[in-house]
Design a protein around this motif. Structure first.
Motif, PDB file in Angstrom:
ATOM      1  N   PRO A 162      52.913  54.923  36.112  1.00  0.00           N
ATOM      2  CA  PRO A 162      54.015  55.797  36.537  1.00  0.00           C
ATOM      3  C   PRO A 162      53.498  56.811  37.558  1.00  0.00           C
ATOM      4  O   PRO A 162      52.304  57.126  37.583  1.00  0.00           O
ATOM      5  N   LYS A 163      54.415  57.311  38.377  1.00  0.00           N
ATOM      6  CA  LYS A 163      54.010  58.227  39.448  1.00  0.00           C
ATOM      7  C   LYS A 163      54.869  59.482  39.442  1.00  0.00           C
ATOM      8  O   LYS A 163      55.943  59.522  38.846  1.00  0.00           O
ATOM      9  N   HIS A 164      54.357  60.500  40.098  1.00  0.00           N
ATOM     10  CA  HIS A 164      55.100  61.746  40.257  1.00  0.00           C
ATOM     11  C   HIS A 164      54.754  62.361  41.609  1.00  0.00           C
ATOM     12  O   HIS A 164      53.762  61.989  42.235  1.00  0.00           O
ATOM     13  N   ASP A 165      55.570  63.280  42.071  1.00  0.00           N
ATOM     14  CA  ASP A 165      55.303  64.023  43.306  1.00  0.00           C
ATOM     15  C   ASP A 165      54.865  65.442  42.961  1.00  0.00           C
ATOM     16  O   ASP A 165      55.230  65.989  41.918  1.00  0.00           O
ATOM     17  N   THR A 166      54.069  66.028  43.852  1.00  0.00           N
ATOM     18  CA  THR A 166      53.662  67.428  43.695  1.00  0.00           C
ATOM     19  C   THR A 166      54.022  68.173  44.976  1.00  0.00           C
ATOM     20  O   THR A 166      54.594  67.599  45.902  1.00  0.00           O
ATOM     21  N   ASN A 185      52.345  69.062  47.507  1.00  0.00           N
ATOM     22  CA  ASN A 185      51.760  68.572  48.757  1.00  0.00           C
ATOM     23  C   ASN A 185      51.372  67.095  48.715  1.00  0.00           C
ATOM     24  O   ASN A 185      50.721  66.605  49.645  1.00  0.00           O
ATOM     25  N   HIS A 186      51.729  66.398  47.656  1.00  0.00           N
ATOM     26  CA  HIS A 186      51.356  64.995  47.514  1.00  0.00           C
ATOM     27  C   HIS A 186      52.540  64.200  46.984  1.00  0.00           C
ATOM     28  O   HIS A 186      53.262  64.673  46.106  1.00  0.00           O
ATOM     29  N   GLU A 187      52.683  62.974  47.495  1.00  0.00           N
ATOM     30  CA  GLU A 187      53.734  62.079  47.024  1.00  0.00           C
ATOM     31  C   GLU A 187      53.117  60.867  46.332  1.00  0.00           C
ATOM     32  O   GLU A 187      51.990  60.468  46.622  1.00  0.00           O
ATOM     33  N   ASN A 188      53.903  60.288  45.403  1.00  0.00           N
ATOM     34  CA  ASN A 188      53.489  59.061  44.705  1.00  0.00           C
ATOM     35  C   ASN A 188      52.116  59.198  44.051  1.00  0.00           C
ATOM     36  O   ASN A 188      51.240  58.341  44.205  1.00  0.00           O
ATOM     37  N   ALA A 240      45.976  66.313  42.078  1.00  0.00           N
ATOM     38  CA  ALA A 240      46.250  65.243  43.040  1.00  0.00           C
ATOM     39  C   ALA A 240      45.258  65.238  44.196  1.00  0.00           C
ATOM     40  O   ALA A 240      45.279  64.329  45.033  1.00  0.00           O
ATOM     41  N   LYS A 241      44.375  66.233  44.256  1.00  0.00           N
ATOM     42  CA  LYS A 241      43.477  66.350  45.408  1.00  0.00           C
ATOM     43  C   LYS A 241      42.400  65.264  45.442  1.00  0.00           C
ATOM     44  O   LYS A 241      41.783  65.048  46.483  1.00  0.00           O
ATOM     45  N   SER A 242      42.188  64.572  44.324  1.00  0.00           N
ATOM     46  CA  SER A 242      41.269  63.432  44.379  1.00  0.00           C
ATOM     47  C   SER A 242      41.833  62.331  45.273  1.00  0.00           C
ATOM     48  O   SER A 242      41.079  61.509  45.804  1.00  0.00           O
ATOM     49  N   ASP A 243      43.157  62.298  45.461  1.00  0.00           N
ATOM     50  CA  ASP A 243      43.749  61.357  46.416  1.00  0.00           C
ATOM     51  C   ASP A 243      43.300  61.679  47.842  1.00  0.00           C
ATOM     52  O   ASP A 243      43.122  60.776  48.668  1.00  0.00           O
ATOM     53  N   ASP A 244      43.136  62.969  48.143  1.00  0.00           N
ATOM     54  CA  ASP A 244      42.622  63.371  49.456  1.00  0.00           C
ATOM     55  C   ASP A 244      41.189  62.888  49.638  1.00  0.00           C
ATOM     56  O   ASP A 244      40.796  62.454  50.738  1.00  0.00           O
TER      57      ASP A 244
END
Length: 504
Positions: free
Chosen positions: A397-401, A403-406, A257-261
């Protein structure tokens, strides 16, 4: 099975992709230069001492521009020591990495090597321990045709024609307290402004990169950009971004999910650049040069030991991350993120190229060269991600981790090569537990058919490659088909995918 839907249309695009977004980076650090690109005793060496096996791998990556000579190294770089007869060059203490620099490979040698690798050079100047005069002198040496002190010195050194380097970085990571010659925002802004003005008097055709923030979590971000661009806006063309990621928590879902950062970092820098533009009533956009990005964390402990307990070695093995399958997935995601911002991210440098946090590794003591797991997503994106980045309309579709949401299960972007009448979709399923069907509306590409669907996948997130042991490399599948303007692609859990379709 879960489904993701995407619409792409030839009429709706982000921007033409600047090929320099597939740039890379060579610093005088560890075994990047010595034993990496230069090894006179190696069996594949050429007349200049360069490894031809490494050059061939660099050519496979199709890297159009390479940043040099740093990195932290540049902030105490005395370029004059790196030119002229090799036997007369002094050895110097590299204060950035506490190594001994012998200057066997210098400015002219690297430019010669880059031509062999079919790459241009992005040159950095020392604004740490030096300043305006030094920047002007190296520019005169490299780009002025002749008849002056430094241009004639270049000619004396055997290079009659100017090197004509067009892209220059005004220092490196000057926001970082670790940087030799670290500056405050105002100190750097003033120095960069005056350096830029002087350099463009010497050569008005060059493009200049102003130092941005060294990471998203820097305490001065984004005030650093807002303040320094107040000084440099009228004189520079780009602002830099640097960012590295690691899976220190051993949480693969959160890691992917860090690519979202990275996306948030880019968006904030764009907004800050546009704020300065508006404040100055400016007409030009400041574009972005993401000139350091990669995964970097595996080698941290060994690096600290070398720096603190075994300093002043020549080319010690430092920053030699051995990349896993999950690292390749994140690199693929970061490339998708860069392409989604093709309208403003015009240059980017995978840091680095050989041995040091690199897609290409060489075994020590004259051994072979081999491809890390991250080699493949970079190579294929560099090869097929050239053309126009199409604006994707995605419903995933989405999921939470942790440290990351959606977090979207599927991240994807498409590039249209109009000349070849070909579209390439890059997609990562970052759901580590479930396969996803990606349904892409491609009705504006009537008469197109699937050419190939390549995939990187593994049940072992920690598997790595080695010399003669490429465990992670793309395989060809038949998981994509087109029916009545809809492309259906099966994306296995935790997989990187490249799907190409072209006009019949």
């Amino acid at each position: 099975m879960k489904k993701a839907k995407m619409v792409i249309d030839r009429e709706y695009n982000i921007s033409k992709v600047d090929e320099r977004v597939y740039g890379s980076f060579i610093e005088h650090l560890g075994r990047a230069v010595y034993d990496g690109i230069y090894c006179p005793k190696h069996k594949t060496t050429d007349e200049m001492g360069f490894r031809t096996d490494v050059i061939e791998l660099v050519k496979e990556l199709n890297v159009p521009i390479i940043r040099y000579p740093g990195g932290n190294f540049v902030s105490n770089f005395f370029w004059e020591d790196s030119v002229g007869p090799v036997e007369e060059r002094p050895k110097r203490l590299d204060l950035a990495w506490k190594s001994l620099e012998e200057n066997k490979v210098g400015l002219n040698e690297f430019i010669s090597w880059s031509k062999k690798a079919n790459s241009d050079v992005m040159m950095a100047v020392n604004l740490g321990t030096r300043g305006i005069a030094d920047a002007c002198n190296i520019l005169e040496y490299c780009n002025h045709p002749g008849g002056t002190k430094y241009s004639d010195l270049r000619i004396k050194h055997g290079f009659k024609d100017s090197h004509n380097i067009k892209t220059w970085c005004l220092g490196n990571e000057m926001d970082g307290p670790w940087q030799i010659g670290h500056k405050t925002m105002d100190e750097y802004g003033r120095l960069a402004e005056e350096t830029a003005k002087a350099m463009k008097i010497i050569d008005p055709t060059i493009e200049l990169v102003s130092c941005g923030s060294s990471a998203l979590d820097m305490p001065t971000f984004p005030k650093w950009e807002a303040t320094t661009l107040e000084y440099t806006y009228d004189h520079v063309d780009y602002v830099s971004l640097h960012q590295y990621y690691g899976n220190r928590e051993e949480d693969t879902a959160d890691y992917l999910a860090k690519s979202d950062d990275m996306d948030a970092f880019i968006r904030t820098v764009i907004a800050t650049c546009d704020y300065v533009k508006a404040k100055k009533r400016g007409k030009k956009n400041i574009n972005l040069s993401f000139d350091e990005w990669n995964v970097w964390f595996h080698s941290n402990a060994s690096d600290e030991d070398i720096i603190h307990n075994h300093p002043w070695q020549v080319a010690p093995p430092m920053l030699e991350d051995i990349y896993t399958f999950e690292d390749a997935l994140l690199v693929g995601l970061m490339l998708i993120t860069l392409l989604k911002h093709a309208d403003r991210v015009k240059m980017a440098c995978l840091a680095q190229l050989v041995n040091v946090i690199a897609p290409i590794m060489t075994d020590e003591d004259g051994g072979g060269a081999w491809k890390q797991t991250i080699f493949y997503p970079f190579m294929y994106t560099s090869k097929y991600g050239r053309g126009v980045a199409l604006l994707p309309v995605m419903n995933s579709p989405k999921h939470d981790t942790a440290n990351h949401e959606n977090v979207t299960d599927v991240e994807s972007v498409a590039v249209f090569n109009e000349e070849k009448e070909e579209v390439t979709i890059f997609a990562v399923n970052r759901n580590i537990e479930e396969n996803i069907e990606l349904e892409t509306d491609i009705r504006s590409f009537e008469g197109y058919q699937v050419v190939e669907h390549l995939v990187l996948e593994s049940d072992d997130f920690k598997v790595v490659n080695g010399f003669g042991a490429e465990r992670i490399k793309p395989i060809e599948t038949t998981r994509s088909s087109i029916d009545d303007g809809i492309l259906r692609s099966l994306l296995h859990k935790a997989s990187w995918n490249m799907i190409r379709f072209a006009k019949r």
